[in-house]
Design a protein around this motif. Structure first.
Motif, PDB file in Angstrom:
ATOM      1  N   ASN A   8       0.738  -1.207  -0.017  1.00 27.58           N
ATOM      2  CA  ASN A   8      -0.069  -0.158  -0.030  1.00 27.58           C
ATOM      3  C   ASN A   8       0.916   1.379  -0.112  1.00 27.58           C
ATOM      4  O   ASN A   8       1.922   1.143   0.670  1.00 27.58           O
ATOM      5  CB  ASN A   8      -0.904  -0.214   1.278  1.00 27.58           C
ATOM      6  N   TYR A   9       0.362   2.372  -0.817  1.00 28.86           N
ATOM      7  CA  TYR A   9       0.968   3.588  -0.720  1.00 28.86           C
ATOM      8  C   TYR A   9      -0.211   4.521  -0.455  1.00 28.86           C
ATOM      9  O   TYR A   9      -1.118   4.530  -0.839  1.00 28.86           O
ATOM     10  CB  TYR A   9       1.766   3.940  -1.897  1.00 28.86           C
ATOM     11  N   SER A  10       0.126   5.456   0.518  1.00 25.87           N
ATOM     12  CA  SER A  10      -0.910   6.312   0.982  1.00 25.87           C
ATOM     13  C   SER A  10      -0.391   7.927   0.655  1.00 25.87           C
ATOM     14  O   SER A  10       0.619   8.322   1.145  1.00 25.87           O
ATOM     15  CB  SER A  10      -0.972   6.465   2.537  1.00 25.87           C
ATOM     16  N   VAL A  11      -1.136   8.549  -0.344  1.00 23.31           N
ATOM     17  CA  VAL A  11      -0.746   9.806  -0.558  1.00 23.31           C
ATOM     18  C   VAL A  11      -1.921  10.708  -1.466  1.00 23.31           C
ATOM     19  O   VAL A  11      -2.628  10.001  -1.946  1.00 23.31           O
ATOM     20  CB  VAL A  11       0.588   9.921  -1.705  1.00 23.31           C
ATOM     21  N   ASN A  12      -2.066  11.973  -1.188  1.00 25.61           N
ATOM     22  CA  ASN A  12      -3.178  12.626  -1.627  1.00 25.61           C
ATOM     23  C   ASN A  12      -2.783  13.020  -3.207  1.00 25.61           C
ATOM     24  O   ASN A  12      -2.122  13.999  -3.368  1.00 25.61           O
ATOM     25  CB  ASN A  12      -3.606  13.946  -0.954  1.00 25.61           C
ATOM     26  N   GLU A  13      -3.145  12.071  -4.279  1.00 23.48           N
ATOM     27  CA  GLU A  13      -2.711  12.105  -5.567  1.00 23.48           C
ATOM     28  C   GLU A  13      -3.314  13.509  -6.165  1.00 23.48           C
ATOM     29  O   GLU A  13      -2.919  13.878  -7.095  1.00 23.48           O
ATOM     30  CB  GLU A  13      -2.975  11.070  -6.381  1.00 23.48           C
ATOM     31  N   GLY A  14      -4.328  14.260  -5.438  1.00 24.40           N
ATOM     32  CA  GLY A  14      -4.897  15.272  -5.877  1.00 24.40           C
ATOM     33  C   GLY A  14      -3.786  16.530  -5.781  1.00 24.40           C
ATOM     34  O   GLY A  14      -4.000  17.522  -6.712  1.00 24.40           O
ATOM     35  N   ASN A  15      -2.540  16.351  -5.275  1.00 32.45           N
ATOM     36  CA  ASN A  15      -1.591  17.536  -5.318  1.00 32.45           C
ATOM     37  C   ASN A  15      -0.480  17.150  -6.133  1.00 32.45           C
ATOM     38  O   ASN A  15       0.428  17.685  -6.424  1.00 32.45           O
ATOM     39  CB  ASN A  15      -1.007  17.355  -3.821  1.00 32.45           C
ATOM     40  N   PHE A  16      -0.756  16.166  -6.949  1.00 32.46           N
ATOM     41  CA  PHE A  16       0.215  15.551  -7.932  1.00 32.46           C
ATOM     42  C   PHE A  16       0.917  16.711  -8.686  1.00 32.46           C
ATOM     43  O   PHE A  16       1.974  16.712  -8.850  1.00 32.46           O
ATOM     44  CB  PHE A  16      -0.524  14.496  -8.934  1.00 32.46           C
ATOM     45  N   TRP A  17       0.427  17.585  -9.298  1.00 33.47           N
ATOM     46  CA  TRP A  17       0.896  18.632 -10.004  1.00 33.47           C
ATOM     47  C   TRP A  17       1.559  19.557  -9.500  1.00 33.47           C
ATOM     48  O   TRP A  17       2.173  20.762  -9.924  1.00 33.47           O
ATOM     49  CB  TRP A  17      -0.137  19.218 -11.359  1.00 33.47           C
ATOM     50  N   GLN A  18       1.388  19.533  -7.923  1.00 38.29           N
ATOM     51  CA  GLN A  18       1.859  20.692  -7.152  1.00 38.29           C
ATOM     52  C   GLN A  18       3.346  20.106  -6.552  1.00 38.29           C
ATOM     53  O   GLN A  18       4.230  20.872  -6.024  1.00 38.29           O
ATOM     54  CB  GLN A  18       1.231  20.978  -6.265  1.00 38.29           C
ATOM     55  N   TRP A  19       3.903  18.944  -7.040  1.00 38.40           N
ATOM     56  CA  TRP A  19       4.780  18.164  -6.284  1.00 38.40           C
ATOM     57  C   TRP A  19       6.066  18.426  -7.120  1.00 38.40           C
ATOM     58  O   TRP A  19       6.009  18.848  -8.310  1.00 38.40           O
ATOM     59  CB  TRP A  19       4.855  16.833  -6.268  1.00 38.40           C
ATOM     60  N   GLU A  20       7.238  18.373  -6.663  1.00 36.90           N
ATOM     61  CA  GLU A  20       8.366  18.348  -7.365  1.00 36.90           C
ATOM     62  C   GLU A  20       8.285  17.279  -8.234  1.00 36.90           C
ATOM     63  O   GLU A  20       7.833  16.066  -7.990  1.00 36.90           O
ATOM     64  CB  GLU A  20       9.726  17.944  -6.363  1.00 36.90           C
ATOM     65  N   ASP A  21       9.323  17.174  -9.375  1.00 36.09           N
ATOM     66  CA  ASP A  21       9.489  16.090 -10.215  1.00 36.09           C
ATOM     67  C   ASP A  21       9.590  14.663  -9.716  1.00 36.09           C
ATOM     68  O   ASP A  21       8.878  13.675  -9.860  1.00 36.09           O
ATOM     69  CB  ASP A  21      10.534  16.122 -11.203  1.00 36.09           C
TER      70      ASP A  21
END
Ligand code: AFP
Length: 357
Positions: A221-234
């Motif tokens: 399992n991996y847990s992350v709010n993918e809604g922030n995807f485009w705000q993250w570093e590469d």
């Protein structure tokens, strides 16, 4: 001659374990009945009592006037405060008043340090806590938690600014959380392993459920709010692309760090809340969210990082400081960090001429 009765109660007997309460377990952990051990046992017991009060409120929230919804206020984090946040915060204050145990409280819901002067002559501890973690889940009846961290008083005078609290998480002497889910669970460590208790409503007691819990080296399992995807570093986008393109990974995200961490404690995996380009420091608070869970993770053979350094080595610069967080199974956290390191290596070194560019 009548058979003489031989008691069979011992910590290894079923009755022995079934009647192992939290305060007994703390004394057993510390292998002492001395004053410090008694104090720590009493402190853990009061935190557990706060958990019982909050659990009772949550289980009846839909039936109780004014238990759900917003207060209309914002806290120092700029977040809208829920009525349950205030209730839980007041509970933690009330269980330590007139206790002689805790001299100062630091809470996500209070801008400043909350001194309890009547306790300070004997109580050489500060409790740092998030009274309701995942409060956005409260009104929709999903799991939430309370996270706590205990630190010993440094020095004699009570520093209202809490400068003595701004030291790495390795200085915590205890940490844990209460998870309000289908059952209410109390998880803690005194630096001697991680232990789980379940609230037995018929007894009103937290009873030992499992000791020395170990986080598996890897989990799917991996847990992350993918809604922030485009705000993250590469680098974080690379990691998510990797797990999307590789078999054996499942996304799980509850909106409450405590719930996602408890899953990892039981099944392995990784939780991450990276910084964003706008907010490189991320969202989660170091002293009463990331550091206590990092303390548990390391005690359970897991790990926790900012991406750059272990969470427990971070030097706080203020009590509500935020940090990026990657926490969980060693192999999975290392995998995320490998993407961070890789991108770092690709970046041209910042030379004095280019900095301003
Ligand atoms: P709240 O307590 O404000 O609901 O925040 C919960 C939390 O601190 C943590 O428990 C979650 O993992 C994370 O924030 C959720 O944040 P996002 O809603 O931005 O994913």
């Amino acid at each position: 001659m009548a058979d003489s009765y031989q008691p069979t109660v011992g910590t290894d007997s079923s009755l022995g374990r079934d009647s192992m309460t939290l305060s007994q377990h703390v004394l057993q952990q510390l292998d002492s009945f001395g004053p410090e051990a008694q104090d720590l046992s009493a402190i853990m017991n009061r935190i557990a009592f706060a958990g019982k009060l909050v659990s009772r409120r949550l289980t009846r929230a839909g039936l109780v006037e004014d238990a759900l919804g917003f207060t209309g206020r914002k806290n120092i984090q700029g977040e809208s405060v829920k009525k349950m946040d205030v209730y839980a915060n007041d509970v933690f204050i009330s269980v330590f008043q007139q206790s002689g145990l805790i001299c100062r409280l630091v809470s996500e819901e209070m801008d400043d340090i909350y001194p309890i002067p009547e306790n300070c002559s004997t109580g050489r501890y500060t409790l740092l806590y998030d009274p309701i973690d995942g409060s956005s889940n409260v009104d929709i009846n999903l799991n939430v938690g309370s996270i706590f961290s205990l630190r010993r008083q440094q020095g004699d005078d009570i520093d209202p600014t809490g400068a003595d609290l701004l030291t790495p998480g390795r200085d915590q002497i205890a940490a844990g959380y209460i998870l309000y889910g289908p059952s209410t669970v109390f998880v803690y460590s005194l630096g001697k392993g991680v232990h789980c208790f379940t609230l037995d409503p018929s007894l009103g007691e937290f009873i030992l459920a499992s000791e020395n819990v170990q986080i598996p080296a890897h989990g799917s399992n991996y847990s992350v709010n993918e809604g922030n995807f485009w705000q993250w570093e590469d680098s974080y986008r690379d990691y998510i692309r990797y797990v999307h393109h590789h078999q054996g990974y499942s996304s799980r995200y509850s909106g409450a760090l405590v719930g996602d961490f408890h899953r990892i404690l039981m099944q392995g995996g990784v939780f991450l809340y990276p910084g964003t380009l706008k907010k490189p420091e991320g969202k989660l608070r170091l002293l009463y969210e990331s550091a206590p869970l990092a303390f548990l993770a390391e005690q359970a053979s897991g790990t926790a990082s900012t991406g750059e350094q272990p969470i427990l080595d971070v030097d706080p610069d203020q009590i509500h400081m935020r940090t990026p967080l990657i926490i969980g199974s060693v192999e999975d956290v290392d995998l995320v960090k490998s993407f961070v390191q890789e991108r770092k290596l690709e970046r041209p070194p910042v030379s004095s001429g280019m900095a301003s560019g």
